[in-house]
Design a protein around this motif. Structure first.
Motif, mmCIF file in Angstrom:
data_model
loop_
_atom_site.group_PDB
_atom_site.id
_atom_site.type_symbol
_atom_site.label_atom_id
_atom_site.label_comp_id
_atom_site.label_asym_id
_atom_site.label_seq_id
_atom_site.Cartn_x
_atom_site.Cartn_y
_atom_site.Cartn_z
ATOM 1 N N GLU A 59 0.847 -1.182 0.000
ATOM 2 C CA GLU A 59 0.000 0.000 0.000
ATOM 3 C C GLU A 59 0.891 1.243 0.000
ATOM 4 O O GLU A 59 2.090 1.148 -0.294
ATOM 5 N N ASP A 60 0.362 2.383 0.334
ATOM 6 C CA ASP A 60 1.110 3.639 0.131
ATOM 7 C C ASP A 60 1.714 4.195 1.414
ATOM 8 O O ASP A 60 1.947 5.397 1.524
ATOM 9 N N HIS A 61 2.003 3.340 2.382
ATOM 10 C CA HIS A 61 2.550 3.834 3.647
ATOM 11 C C HIS A 61 3.813 3.072 4.035
ATOM 12 O O HIS A 61 4.041 1.940 3.605
ATOM 13 N N PHE A 62 4.624 3.715 4.887
ATOM 14 C CA PHE A 62 5.784 3.079 5.500
ATOM 15 C C PHE A 62 5.412 2.681 6.933
ATOM 16 O O PHE A 62 4.394 3.127 7.474
ATOM 17 N N ILE A 63 6.259 1.844 7.543
ATOM 18 C CA ILE A 63 6.010 1.415 8.922
ATOM 19 C C ILE A 63 7.285 1.506 9.751
ATOM 20 O O ILE A 63 8.405 1.551 9.223
ATOM 21 N N TRP A 64 7.087 1.540 11.041
ATOM 22 C CA TRP A 64 8.150 1.392 12.043
ATOM 23 C C TRP A 64 7.555 0.580 13.168
ATOM 24 O O TRP A 64 6.383 0.759 13.529
ATOM 25 N N ILE A 65 8.347 -0.327 13.771
ATOM 26 C CA ILE A 65 7.861 -1.116 14.891
ATOM 27 C C ILE A 65 9.028 -1.498 15.790
ATOM 28 O O ILE A 65 10.090 -1.904 15.318
ATOM 29 N N ALA A 66 8.826 -1.343 17.077
ATOM 30 C CA ALA A 66 9.806 -1.719 18.091
ATOM 31 C C ALA A 66 9.242 -1.288 19.438
ATOM 32 O O ALA A 66 8.124 -0.760 19.516
ATOM 33 N N ARG A 67 10.014 -1.478 20.480
ATOM 34 C CA ARG A 67 9.681 -0.858 21.758
ATOM 35 C C ARG A 67 9.857 0.650 21.605
ATOM 36 O O ARG A 67 10.837 1.112 21.039
ATOM 37 N N ILE A 68 8.881 1.425 22.086
ATOM 38 C CA ILE A 68 8.936 2.877 21.923
ATOM 39 C C ILE A 68 10.100 3.427 22.739
ATOM 40 O O ILE A 68 10.100 3.409 23.961
ATOM 41 N N SER A 69 11.117 3.897 22.007
ATOM 42 C CA SER A 69 12.346 4.361 22.639
ATOM 43 C C SER A 69 13.125 5.210 21.647
ATOM 44 O O SER A 69 13.122 4.931 20.442
ATOM 45 N N HIS A 70 13.797 6.235 22.147
ATOM 46 C CA HIS A 70 14.630 7.062 21.272
ATOM 47 C C HIS A 70 15.683 6.215 20.562
ATOM 48 O O HIS A 70 15.960 6.419 19.376
ATOM 49 N N SER B 274 8.637 4.802 29.810
ATOM 50 C CA SER B 274 8.723 5.484 28.515
ATOM 51 C C SER B 274 7.460 6.285 28.203
ATOM 52 O O SER B 274 7.389 6.934 27.148
ATOM 53 N N GLN B 275 6.479 6.217 29.089
ATOM 54 C CA GLN B 275 5.208 6.895 28.811
ATOM 55 C C GLN B 275 5.390 8.404 28.692
ATOM 56 O O GLN B 275 4.823 9.044 27.799
ATOM 57 N N LYS B 276 6.202 8.983 29.561
ATOM 58 C CA LYS B 276 6.440 10.423 29.501
ATOM 59 C C LYS B 276 7.123 10.801 28.192
ATOM 60 O O LYS B 276 6.779 11.812 27.566
#
Length: 368
Positions: A200-211, A239-241
């Protein structure tokens, strides 16, 4: 004349091994959602049992395994609200596992608990394999307390340890000499990731939310390119903040957070995307999401850090870049890559059979 096929000696049959596997207790094995190490341990245990070995797995309750399961607590640590920084429960788990190993005459102990396992290594006379699922390099220890840090503790034990690294990059960074060592790439259940020929026309990213996992870089690339980005991943309590202040304000009609996905949701998430963006900011030792994406035929665009140059064949299964400019250029030409080739290479490189046979060979090498 001798018949070489009938007269040559047959290879010596390998006896089944009695193996203890020790997993982290944060999540069940395998987890329904986040938990790359736990997924690897699950596949390893089930395949070893299928090959005739006797496997006992020390893991969280709720684990689904063909091995004999030992759970010393009534719920996974993450559900109990135990902090990632609290090592006591996993130390307790290790102690009980080594006690059983000594009493039960096991052949091999396999610890997936990083530095915690090395303190038990010499207590039973039974060889231990340690898989390093985290980076190990000297620069991690800094300042006046450097000599008391993780790297130097490993250094003091290294000559007696049997160590597995999950990439050549991770092995090189360690720069230590171990008793016996091997590089064994992680694997995914490739049969659960079908081929998606069309995107489709989108990119993705996936992981634990972290810098460190590069989420801000992925968002910035999508913003500059004017494209859609869907991203997913677990938000830990600490990591919520970070998410609320640094990530959430950047969400809009094109940049969307879809939550933490279950294993059943992953193939569609990967397969429909133009590419997985993985512009990490740390020395990633493997990156299971990279292997999973490619197992659907989805290319990966990653920053040149850690294991990424090993996992991604630049110009074939994705692109390995150094800068934001390189990331944007790769996003513009990613449609030219052959998704069929990417899928085929993933099936060859990341299948469970390859990983399990490598571990099995290492076990026998140690037992000899």
């Amino acid at each position: 004349m001798a018949n070489s096929q009938t007269d040559s000696p047959k290879p010596k049959a390998r006896r089944p091994l009695k193996i203890i596997q020790i997993a982290p207790l944060w999540f069940p094995v395998p987890p329904d959602r986040y938990g790359g190490t736990e997924r690897v341990v699950a596949s390893l245990c089930n395949s070893l049992v299928a090959k005739g070995h006797k496997v006992t797995l020390f893991a969280s309750p709720g684990s689904q395994t063909k091995a004999d399961l030992v759970s010393i607590y009534d719920k996974p640590l993450i559900e109990a609200g135990i902090s990632w920084r609290n090592y006591l429960c996993n130390l307790n788990n290790l102690g009980k596992a080594y006690r059983l190993a000594k009493e039960g005459k096991y052949d091999i102990i396999h610890s997936h608990l990083d530095i915690l396992g090395i303190f038990f290594d010499s207590l039973t006379g039974i060889p231990t394999v340690h898989t390093m699922h985290n980076p190990l390099y000297e620069a991690q220890d800094k300042g006046k307390t450097k000599r008391f840090g993780r790297f130097n503790i490993f250094k003091s034990y290294a000559s007696s340890l049997n160590m597995v690294f999950i990439s050549q990059a991770a092995r090189s960074k360690a720069s230590l000499k171990f008793l016996k060592e091997e590089v064994i790439y992680n694997a995914v259940e490739t049969e659960k990731f079908p081929f998606y020929p069309n995107q489709e026309d989108h990119f993705i990213w996936i992981a634990r939310i972290s810098h460190s996992k590069g989420i801000e870089n992925a968002i910035e690339a999508a913003r500059q390119a004017g494209v859609k980005l869907m991203f997913a991943g677990r938000i830990d309590p600490d990591s919520q903040k970070y998410f609320d202040t640094e990530i959430k304000p950047k969400l809009n009609s094109k940049i969307k957070y879809v939550g933490e996905l279950s294993q059943k949701e992953l193939p569609d998430f990967y397969g429909h995307a133009k590419a997985l963006l993985y512009p990490i900011e740390w020395e990633e030792p493997f990156g299971l999401v990279v292997a999973e994406a490619m197992s659907c035929g989805t290319p990966v665009i990653a920053f040149k850090k850690g294991s990424m140059p090993e996992l991604v064949e630049d110009g074939k299964t994705g692109f390995v870049v150094k800068t934001m400019r390189g990331l944007l250029a790769a996003m513009r030409k990613v449609d030219k890559l052959d998704r069929g080739y990417i899928f085929k290479r993933a099936q060859e490189r990341w299948n469970i059979k390859r990983m399990v046979e490598s571990y099995e060979n290492f076990y026998y090498r140690i037992c000899e």
